[in-house]
Design a protein around this motif. Structure first.
Motif, PDB file in Angstrom:
ATOM      1  N   ARG A 108       0.834  -1.208   0.000  1.00  0.00           N
ATOM      2  CA  ARG A 108       0.000   0.000   0.000  1.00  0.00           C
ATOM      3  C   ARG A 108       0.863   1.251   0.000  1.00  0.00           C
ATOM      4  N   ARG A 109       1.950   1.219   0.740  1.00  0.00           N
ATOM      5  CA  ARG A 109       2.835   2.385   0.786  1.00  0.00           C
ATOM      6  C   ARG A 109       3.433   2.662  -0.586  1.00  0.00           C
ATOM      7  N   VAL A 110       3.899   1.628  -1.259  1.00  0.00           N
ATOM      8  CA  VAL A 110       4.552   1.826  -2.556  1.00  0.00           C
ATOM      9  C   VAL A 110       3.552   2.342  -3.586  1.00  0.00           C
ATOM     10  N   TRP A 111       2.365   1.744  -3.640  1.00  0.00           N
ATOM     11  CA  TRP A 111       1.381   2.192  -4.620  1.00  0.00           C
ATOM     12  C   TRP A 111       0.901   3.608  -4.312  1.00  0.00           C
ATOM     13  N   ALA A 112       0.791   3.935  -3.031  1.00  0.00           N
ATOM     14  CA  ALA A 112       0.400   5.296  -2.658  1.00  0.00           C
ATOM     15  C   ALA A 112       1.420   6.308  -3.147  1.00  0.00           C
ATOM     16  N   ARG A 113       2.690   5.933  -3.102  1.00  0.00           N
ATOM     17  CA  ARG A 113       3.732   6.839  -3.594  1.00  0.00           C
ATOM     18  C   ARG A 113       3.576   7.055  -5.096  1.00  0.00           C
ATOM     19  N   VAL A 114       3.236   6.008  -5.836  1.00  0.00           N
ATOM     20  CA  VAL A 114       3.003   6.154  -7.273  1.00  0.00           C
ATOM     21  C   VAL A 114       1.826   7.095  -7.509  1.00  0.00           C
ATOM     22  N   ALA A 115       0.756   6.917  -6.758  1.00  0.00           N
ATOM     23  CA  ALA A 115      -0.411   7.787  -6.909  1.00  0.00           C
ATOM     24  C   ALA A 115      -0.058   9.230  -6.586  1.00  0.00           C
ATOM     25  N   GLU A 116       0.789   9.423  -5.588  1.00  0.00           N
ATOM     26  CA  GLU A 116       1.205  10.778  -5.224  1.00  0.00           C
ATOM     27  C   GLU A 116       1.971  11.429  -6.366  1.00  0.00           C
ATOM     28  N   VAL A 117       2.884  10.684  -6.969  1.00  0.00           N
ATOM     29  CA  VAL A 117       3.652  11.232  -8.089  1.00  0.00           C
ATOM     30  C   VAL A 117       2.738  11.545  -9.271  1.00  0.00           C
ATOM     31  N   LEU A 118       1.691  10.752  -9.420  1.00  0.00           N
ATOM     32  CA  LEU A 118       0.737  10.991 -10.510  1.00  0.00           C
ATOM     33  C   LEU A 118      -0.220  12.147 -10.205  1.00  0.00           C
ATOM     34  N   GLY A 119      -0.112  12.703  -9.009  1.00  0.00           N
ATOM     35  CA  GLY A 119      -0.937  13.860  -8.661  1.00  0.00           C
ATOM     36  C   GLY A 119      -2.289  13.524  -8.087  1.00  0.00           C
ATOM     37  N   ALA A 120      -2.505  12.243  -7.687  1.00  0.00           N
ATOM     38  CA  ALA A 120      -3.799  11.856  -7.122  1.00  0.00           C
ATOM     39  C   ALA A 120      -3.585  10.982  -5.885  1.00  0.00           C
ATOM     40  N   PRO A 121      -2.953  11.524  -4.840  1.00  0.00           N
ATOM     41  CA  PRO A 121      -2.655  10.702  -3.664  1.00  0.00           C
ATOM     42  C   PRO A 121      -3.897  10.150  -2.982  1.00  0.00           C
ATOM     43  N   ASP A 122      -5.036  10.854  -3.124  1.00  0.00           N
ATOM     44  CA  ASP A 122      -6.251  10.377  -2.476  1.00  0.00           C
ATOM     45  C   ASP A 122      -6.832   9.146  -3.173  1.00  0.00           C
ATOM     46  N   ARG A 123      -6.301   8.765  -4.339  1.00  0.00           N
ATOM     47  CA  ARG A 123      -6.747   7.562  -5.043  1.00  0.00           C
ATOM     48  C   ARG A 123      -5.713   6.441  -4.942  1.00  0.00           C
ATOM     49  N   GLY A 124      -4.820   6.543  -3.994  1.00  0.00           N
ATOM     50  CA  GLY A 124      -3.734   5.571  -3.893  1.00  0.00           C
ATOM     51  C   GLY A 124      -4.024   4.366  -3.031  1.00  0.00           C
ATOM     52  N   ALA A 125      -5.255   4.260  -2.534  1.00  0.00           N
ATOM     53  CA  ALA A 125      -5.595   3.126  -1.660  1.00  0.00           C
ATOM     54  C   ALA A 125      -6.349   2.071  -2.448  1.00  0.00           C
ATOM     55  N   ALA A 126      -5.698   1.441  -3.403  1.00  0.00           N
ATOM     56  CA  ALA A 126      -6.347   0.405  -4.214  1.00  0.00           C
ATOM     57  C   ALA A 126      -6.670  -0.803  -3.343  1.00  0.00           C
ATOM     58  N   PRO A 127      -7.824  -1.434  -3.559  1.00  0.00           N
ATOM     59  CA  PRO A 127      -8.173  -2.631  -2.784  1.00  0.00           C
ATOM     60  C   PRO A 127      -7.151  -3.737  -2.974  1.00  0.00           C
ATOM     61  N   GLN A 128      -6.990  -4.558  -1.946  1.00  0.00           N
ATOM     62  CA  GLN A 128      -6.051  -5.683  -1.987  1.00  0.00           C
ATOM     63  C   GLN A 128      -6.803  -6.994  -1.771  1.00  0.00           C
ATOM     64  N   HIS A 129      -6.578  -7.924  -2.662  1.00  0.00           N
ATOM     65  CA  HIS A 129      -7.137  -9.268  -2.563  1.00  0.00           C
ATOM     66  C   HIS A 129      -5.991 -10.224  -2.281  1.00  0.00           C
ATOM     67  N   ALA A 130      -6.010 -10.874  -1.128  1.00  0.00           N
ATOM     68  CA  ALA A 130      -4.971 -11.831  -0.763  1.00  0.00           C
ATOM     69  C   ALA A 130      -5.418 -13.236  -1.138  1.00  0.00           C
ATOM     70  N   VAL A 131      -4.503 -14.008  -1.703  1.00  0.00           N
ATOM     71  CA  VAL A 131      -4.756 -15.414  -2.024  1.00  0.00           C
ATOM     72  C   VAL A 131      -3.632 -16.226  -1.390  1.00  0.00           C
ATOM     73  N   THR A 132      -3.992 -17.246  -0.639  1.00  0.00           N
ATOM     74  CA  THR A 132      -2.948 -18.050  -0.012  1.00  0.00           C
ATOM     75  C   THR A 132      -2.063 -18.677  -1.089  1.00  0.00           C
ATOM     76  N   SER A 133      -0.792 -18.721  -0.816  1.00  0.00           N
ATOM     77  CA  SER A 133       0.224 -19.113  -1.791  1.00  0.00           C
ATOM     78  C   SER A 133      -0.012 -20.515  -2.348  1.00  0.00           C
ATOM     79  N   ALA A 134      -0.024 -20.614  -3.669  1.00  0.00           N
ATOM     80  CA  ALA A 134      -0.062 -21.933  -4.316  1.00  0.00           C
ATOM     81  C   ALA A 134       1.310 -22.579  -4.276  1.00  0.00           C
ATOM     82  N   ALA A 135       2.362 -21.760  -4.258  1.00  0.00           N
ATOM     83  CA  ALA A 135       3.728 -22.293  -4.272  1.00  0.00           C
ATOM     84  C   ALA A 135       4.065 -23.042  -2.992  1.00  0.00           C
TER      85      ALA A 135
END
Length: 650
Positions: free
Chosen positions: A298-325
């Motif tokens: 979340r921190r890394v993607w928020a930084r990308v959103a900040e650089v793009l000029g839309a920090p308030d849209r940097g909280a993209a939903p996260q879907h976790a899937v237990t590792s198949a590996a």
């Protein structure tokens, strides 16, 4: 009581009082850490039989571990590791979560998988409704079996404004999306993800919608205004290929930025483009690394959103899937424990929805005598237990403030950002993928992990440690899970087990190695246990005749061409050469020793003297060997395939 100046303790005061009023010394964090460091140095010097002066200035560095991202994990974290507190959930950079109002009585969404079994639309609908009545709160629907024509039937009775839906339609997504928009409730906000993932599906080699169609769907979803997200940035494909956590994040973020650029080029604003993305990441049984992973992503993607000029849209939903590996074919019941730890890490780390893969997902057709509904029920109830009984969802970011978790979050984010920057320097995601850079870097990590597992520096319980040699044979897989290629951690050892099962079926008995114990049980037990466990991980039965056995007679009776001496170094020095000679005279072609050959007397001299060559073992089995390579060689010897084993002594 301690005297104060104006109610505040004087800086000069060096004592406080305990509960009964007695003075106790107060030490600074630096003093406490220095004292701990000296204590560590004393223990390490004693255990290593060396002087304190021979240890590094930071003796605790000998206890540090390093992840595949190059992140150093210290043995202790304390006040000296404290960092500034991240902003609250819902505030940039969203480390503590993207939703400040998440219902703590609900926690994360329990996402169930449906439609992957090829059933018709009516059956899929019935299973989804049953799941929603029994704890599922989000749906992940594969349309491979029902198609666009069956979507409306499959969604009958499903309230999409209450149960978020994610589609898995592959190349058929445009037609499926048309059908979906037709059944969406009018003027109602829904939580629907179309699941378009062309930039990551190509890594997995599965059929995918085109990037052009993806952009068109995202534009349509934006204009529709009912809360549909078109794009899923699927980081699990990198994890399944062998990537480390930071690599998975960095590559997923690079792919996410590629989508944003494509959408902006098509006329979307940066804010609109960012609103069309969600992320999917793998959760493993490394619980702290998983917690940090979702927070760091979340921190890394928020930084990308900040650089793009839309920090308030940097909280993209996260879907976790237990590792198949991490899932194993052997002893698959242990997978239930692995997925429990993975859910814990993802939930505590702030994932918005979590999918638990069935415990037998790595087995073609599932575990024998286990129904598909049972496996799905266990997967669902794993999450429900953590939510309903352990109440893990009741607190947002419960790990926040932990010195360890905060430090690991920062380090993982830094590692991910470094990966992301390397992709950008290569010209962006598609250029790095086309050039092979992404494949190469992930393959390097995969190879490093495989070496650690082969050398058993990394344990896979039930496979390379504590295997159950008596479990029935399984149907070997083809390197895929749910039709996608997965570099499963257990694959190399399980291939040895498969080979042993084939030999057993052909010959009526399992390959056998003779253990040759020297001395009392107390003297040989540690090494006979080690050797038996090692052999079992390769599908080889180890026969232990016990203490004081006549090795010549036992060897002749067993008839195995391979024997392993097991005893103390002192016993090897005293009885080792005679035991080797006795075994060779009894017909044993290859004699190995559990421990080091160097413990045998005059070993170097004997190695160069043909007259004494029969006194020296042919190789050694130690904790540091490449177990996969050595077990392969032993199986070659046991099955008569000597050609591939020449010159491969440990």
């Amino acid at each position: 009581m301690v005297a104060t100046e104006g109610g505040v303790p004087s800086p000069a005061q060096s004592h406080d009082t305990d509960a009964v009023g007695a003075e106790v010394p107060v030490r600074s964090a630096e003093d406490g850490f220095a004292a701990w460091r000296e204590a560590v140095a004393g223990v390490l010097a004693k255990s290593r039989r060396t002087d304190r002066s021979a240890l590094p200035d930071r003796p605790e560095s000998l206890l540090e571990t390093t992840t595949y991202d190059g992140v150093t994990i210290a043995p202790l974290y304390g006040p000296l590791d404290e960092t500034a507190e991240p902003p609250l959930p819902g505030h940039f950079p969203y480390v503590r979560g993207g939703d400040p109002h998440r219902d703590v009585h609900v926690g994360w969404r329990v996402a169930g998988r449906f439609g992957r079994d090829g059933h018709d639309a009516e059956t899929v609908n019935g299973r989804m409704l049953d799941g929603l009545q029994n704890g599922v709160s989000a749906l992940w629907l594969s349309t491979a079996g029902i198609g666009a024509d069956g979507l409306a039937t499959a969604l009958t009775g499903v309230l999409l404004d209450l149960a978020p839906l994610t589609l898995d339609a592959g190349a058929d997504l445009p037609a499926v999306a048309d059908a979906l928009f037709d059944v969406l409730p009018p003027e109602t906000q829904v939580g629907v993800a179309l699941g378009a993932a062309p930039l990551t599906d190509v890594v997995a080699g599965v059929p995918a919608v085109s990037l052009e169609d993806t952009v068109a769907l995202a534009r349509r979803a934006t204009e529709d205004g009912r809360g549909v997200r078109a794009i899923t940035v699927d980081g699990t494909v990198f994890h399944d290929a062998g990537a480390a956590d930071g690599q998975e994040i960095g590559l997923a973020v690079a792919a996410g930025l590629e989508y944003v650029r494509a959408l902006v080029a098509a006329g979307s604003t940066a804010a609109e483009a960012l609103s069309q993305l969600e992320f999917r990441f793998a959760a493993t049984d490394q619980q702290f690394e998983t917690i940090a992973k979702f927070r760091a992503a979340r921190r890394v993607w928020a930084r990308v959103a900040e650089v793009l000029g839309a920090p308030d849209r940097g909280a993209a939903p996260q879907h976790a899937v237990t590792s198949a590996a991490m899932m194993t074919q052997r002893d698959p019941w242990v997978n239930m424990l692995r997925t429990t730890l993975a859910v814990f890490g993802a939930g505590v780390g702030g994932a918005d929805a979590v999918t638990v893969l069935p415990f037998d997902v790595a087995l073609p057709g599932g575990a024998p005598d286990v129904s598909e509904t049972f496996a799905a029920r266990i997967a669902r109830n794993t999450q429900l237990l953590l939510l309903e009984e352990s109440h893990l969802g009741r607190v947002l970011d419960p790990a926040g403030g932990s010195w360890y978790v905060e430090s690991l979050t920062d380090a993982t984010a830094d590692a991910a950002w470094t990966v992301f920057q390397s992709v950008e320097r290569a010209g962006g995601y598609r250029a790095a993928l086309d050039s092979g850079e992404i494949t190469r870097t992930v393959a390097e990590t995969r190879a490093a992990r495989e070496r650690d597992i082969a050398h058993r520096r990394t344990s896979v319980t039930g496979v390379n440690e504590f295997p159950n040699l008596q479990e029935p044979p399984v149907t070997p897989g083809d390197g895929t899970v749910d039709g996608r290629p997965v570099a499963r951690y257990a694959a190399a050892f399980e291939a040895l087990r498969d080979r042993s099962d084939t030999v057993t079926a052909e010959r009526g008995s399992r390959p056998v190695v003779l253990l040759a114990p020297l001395g009392s049980v107390a003297e040989h037990n540690a090494r006979t246990t080690f050797a038996a466990n090692l052999m079992a991980s390769g599908g080889i039965e180890a026969v232990n005749p016990g203490a004081d056995a006549d090795l010549s007679a036992v060897a002749a009776e067993t008839g195995s061409p391979v024997a392993v001496l097991c005893g103390t170094d002192a016993r090897y020095a005293e009885e080792g050469p005679a035991a080797v000679r006795a075994l060779r005279n009894a017909g044993v072609a290859t004699v190995l020793v559990a421990g080091k050959v160097s413990t045998f007397p005059n070993n170097a001299e004997n190695a160069d003297n043909p007259e004494n060559a029969d006194d020296v073992p042919d190789g050694s089995l130690t904790l540091s060997i490449d177990a996969v390579a050595e077990l392969t060689r032993i199986l070659d010897l046991l099955t008569g395939d000597h050609a591939t084993s020449e010159g491969q002594h440990a």
